[in-house]
Write a protein that holds these residues in place. Structure first.
Motif, mmCIF file in Angstrom:
data_model
loop_
_atom_site.group_PDB
_atom_site.id
_atom_site.type_symbol
_atom_site.label_atom_id
_atom_site.label_comp_id
_atom_site.label_asym_id
_atom_site.label_seq_id
_atom_site.Cartn_x
_atom_site.Cartn_y
_atom_site.Cartn_z
ATOM 1 N N UNK A 18 4.311 -9.593 60.605
ATOM 2 C CA UNK A 18 4.677 -8.195 60.435
ATOM 3 C C UNK A 18 4.338 -7.442 61.708
ATOM 4 N N UNK A 19 5.274 -6.659 62.176
ATOM 5 C CA UNK A 19 5.063 -5.894 63.404
ATOM 6 C C UNK A 19 3.965 -4.855 63.204
ATOM 7 N N UNK A 20 3.212 -4.534 64.256
ATOM 8 C CA UNK A 20 2.144 -3.524 64.147
ATOM 9 C C UNK A 20 2.718 -2.176 63.685
ATOM 10 N N UNK A 21 1.904 -1.417 62.935
ATOM 11 C CA UNK A 21 2.326 -0.089 62.494
ATOM 12 C C UNK A 21 1.119 0.848 62.514
ATOM 13 N N UNK A 22 1.391 2.134 62.520
ATOM 14 C CA UNK A 22 0.345 3.153 62.509
ATOM 15 C C UNK A 22 -0.100 3.392 61.068
ATOM 16 N N UNK A 23 -1.406 3.418 60.852
ATOM 17 C CA UNK A 23 -1.957 3.588 59.511
ATOM 18 C C UNK A 23 -2.749 4.890 59.420
ATOM 19 N N UNK A 24 -2.424 5.709 58.411
ATOM 20 C CA UNK A 24 -3.161 6.944 58.136
ATOM 21 C C UNK A 24 -3.814 6.804 56.762
ATOM 22 N N UNK A 25 -5.088 7.191 56.645
ATOM 23 C CA UNK A 25 -5.811 7.030 55.391
ATOM 24 C C UNK A 25 -6.468 8.356 54.995
ATOM 25 N N UNK A 26 -5.703 9.304 54.496
ATOM 26 C CA UNK A 26 -6.282 10.591 54.091
ATOM 27 C C UNK A 26 -7.225 10.420 52.909
ATOM 28 N N UNK A 27 -8.130 11.364 52.753
ATOM 29 C CA UNK A 27 -9.093 11.312 51.644
ATOM 30 C C UNK A 27 -8.909 12.457 50.661
ATOM 31 N N UNK A 28 -8.014 13.398 50.971
ATOM 32 C CA UNK A 28 -7.724 14.496 50.052
ATOM 33 C C UNK A 28 -6.219 14.650 49.917
ATOM 34 N N UNK A 29 -5.807 15.297 48.839
ATOM 35 C CA UNK A 29 -4.387 15.533 48.614
ATOM 36 C C UNK A 29 -3.818 16.465 49.676
ATOM 37 N N UNK A 65 1.280 5.857 55.357
ATOM 38 C CA UNK A 65 0.289 6.797 54.831
ATOM 39 C C UNK A 65 -0.257 6.188 53.550
ATOM 40 N N UNK A 66 -1.499 5.735 53.591
ATOM 41 C CA UNK A 66 -2.127 5.096 52.440
ATOM 42 C C UNK A 66 -2.816 6.152 51.578
ATOM 43 N N UNK A 67 -2.584 6.099 50.276
ATOM 44 C CA UNK A 67 -3.175 7.059 49.338
ATOM 45 C C UNK A 67 -4.368 6.476 48.587
ATOM 46 N N UNK A 68 -4.836 5.310 49.005
ATOM 47 C CA UNK A 68 -5.886 4.625 48.263
ATOM 48 C C UNK A 68 -7.200 5.389 48.218
ATOM 49 N N UNK A 69 -7.465 6.251 49.185
ATOM 50 C CA UNK A 69 -8.735 6.976 49.237
ATOM 51 C C UNK A 69 -8.637 8.398 48.682
ATOM 52 N N UNK A 70 -7.486 8.765 48.149
ATOM 53 C CA UNK A 70 -7.311 10.127 47.612
ATOM 54 C C UNK A 70 -7.686 10.121 46.132
ATOM 55 N N UNK A 71 -8.941 10.474 45.856
ATOM 56 C CA UNK A 71 -9.441 10.416 44.483
ATOM 57 C C UNK A 71 -8.705 11.363 43.543
ATOM 58 N N UNK A 72 -8.195 12.461 44.057
ATOM 59 C CA UNK A 72 -7.483 13.434 43.217
ATOM 60 C C UNK A 72 -6.273 12.807 42.538
ATOM 61 N N UNK A 73 -5.700 11.787 43.163
ATOM 62 C CA UNK A 73 -4.509 11.150 42.612
ATOM 63 C C UNK A 73 -4.834 10.078 41.581
ATOM 64 N N UNK A 74 -6.122 9.915 41.274
ATOM 65 C CA UNK A 74 -6.524 8.951 40.246
ATOM 66 C C UNK A 74 -7.154 9.637 39.044
ATOM 67 N N UNK A 75 -6.957 10.936 38.935
ATOM 68 C CA UNK A 75 -7.526 11.695 37.822
ATOM 69 C C UNK A 75 -6.596 11.671 36.610
ATOM 70 N N UNK A 76 -7.201 11.673 35.423
ATOM 71 C CA UNK A 76 -6.468 11.739 34.159
ATOM 72 C C UNK A 76 -7.130 12.803 33.291
ATOM 73 N N UNK A 77 -6.332 13.710 32.741
ATOM 74 C CA UNK A 77 -6.892 14.716 31.840
ATOM 75 C C UNK A 77 -5.837 15.151 30.843
#
Length: 276
Positions: A18-29, A65-77
């Motif tokens: 796989x060719x190299x790519x730029x990775x962004x890992x935000x922590x908030x929405x 853009x990886x969303x794995x560290x965005x805890x807000x997107x794993x909330x259930x209510x």
């Protein structure tokens, strides 16, 4: 990571890095949304199970853009008759969550039946929807529930899935005839009285078709499963045919599957809450 090239037929498939790519890992929405706005060409992923499939199919990723560290997107209510599920909630976490199992037991049970064990711990509800693959089952489940989707300002980042639980009397799912036919069905108390039935019937090769019917009375035990099933099945258009069966055959399958779910609803009278 290496990807397999398609089209090898009976021969061994070729391997390519796989060719190299730029990775962004935000922590908030907020950070994630800003990145999506700044890089509209970027690929967005959370569990990455579908991303891996797309790479194997030949897609090139230049910016992720990886969303794995965005805890807000794993909330259930749930509040005021609305169940809200973050787009990055995994299949395992969502189907076993106490709030989901209490709010819509049938949906939790259906959710627990999709995908393989490996994918269930990584794949997400949002990824299943946004992938737009007919073989993925979550769009059928959410379609029958009349779910609504909350996006960020760019319209590209799915944030939450919302399901109205007010008046929901029953939810069932039949996948025993996959890949030819799958069917999700929700039964609700109609605002003006009676019972509204909404089903989504699909297959691995066709998008789901929405089918609706109304029944008089308010007691699920008074439902006529056979008549309702026939009413729903006859709404399937001729375009529902594919290489697994004719339109008439698929109408027959949908009638059978719909009847099973409606009989379960009528026999039970009210959806049971599972034991925690």
């Amino acid at each position: 990571m290496r990807a397999q090239a398609l089209g090898a037929g009976m021969l061994a498939q070729s391997q390519s890095a796989i060719a190299p790519f730029r990775l962004h890992r935000p922590t908030t929405l907020t950070q994630a949304s800003a990145l999506v706005a700044e890089y509209p060409e970027a690929t967005i992923a959370a569990g990455c199970s579908d991303l891996v499939a797309r790479i194997r199919e030949g897609e090139r990723i230049e910016r992720l853009i990886s969303l794995q560290r965005v805890d807000e997107l794993r909330e259930i209510d749930e509040s005021d008759g609305t169940l809200r599920i973050g787009a990055a909630v995994s299949h395992h976490d969502g189907s076993t969550h106490r709030i989901v199992r209490t709010a819509i037991p049938g949906f939790a049970a259906a959710w627990s039946s999709i995908a393989t064990v490996r994918i269930r711990y990584t794949g997400t509800i949002g990824g299943n929807v946004m992938a737009a693959r007919t073989r993925y089952e979550m769009p059928l489940l959410l379609g029958a529930l009349g779910a609504e989707y909350d996006y960020d300002a760019t319209g590209r980042l799915l944030c939450h899935v919302r399901v109205n639980t007010a008046g929901l009397r029953w939810f069932g799912y039949e996948r025993s005839m996959r890949p030819t036919a799958t069917l999700a069905l929700a039964v609700r108390a109609a605002p003006a009285g009676g019972i509204d039935v909404r089903a989504v019937a699909g297959s691995e090769y066709r998008p789901g078709y929405t089918l609706t019917a109304h029944a008089p009375g308010d007691d699920l035990r008074d439902l006529d499963p056979s008549a309702l099933a026939a009413t729903l099945a006859e709404q399937l258009p001729d375009e529902c045919a594919d290489h697994t069966g004719s339109a008439d055959y698929r109408r027959h399958l949908v009638e059978v599957l719909t009847g099973r779910i409606l009989r379960a609803a009528a026999d039970d009278g009210v959806e049971r809450t599972p034991t925690p």
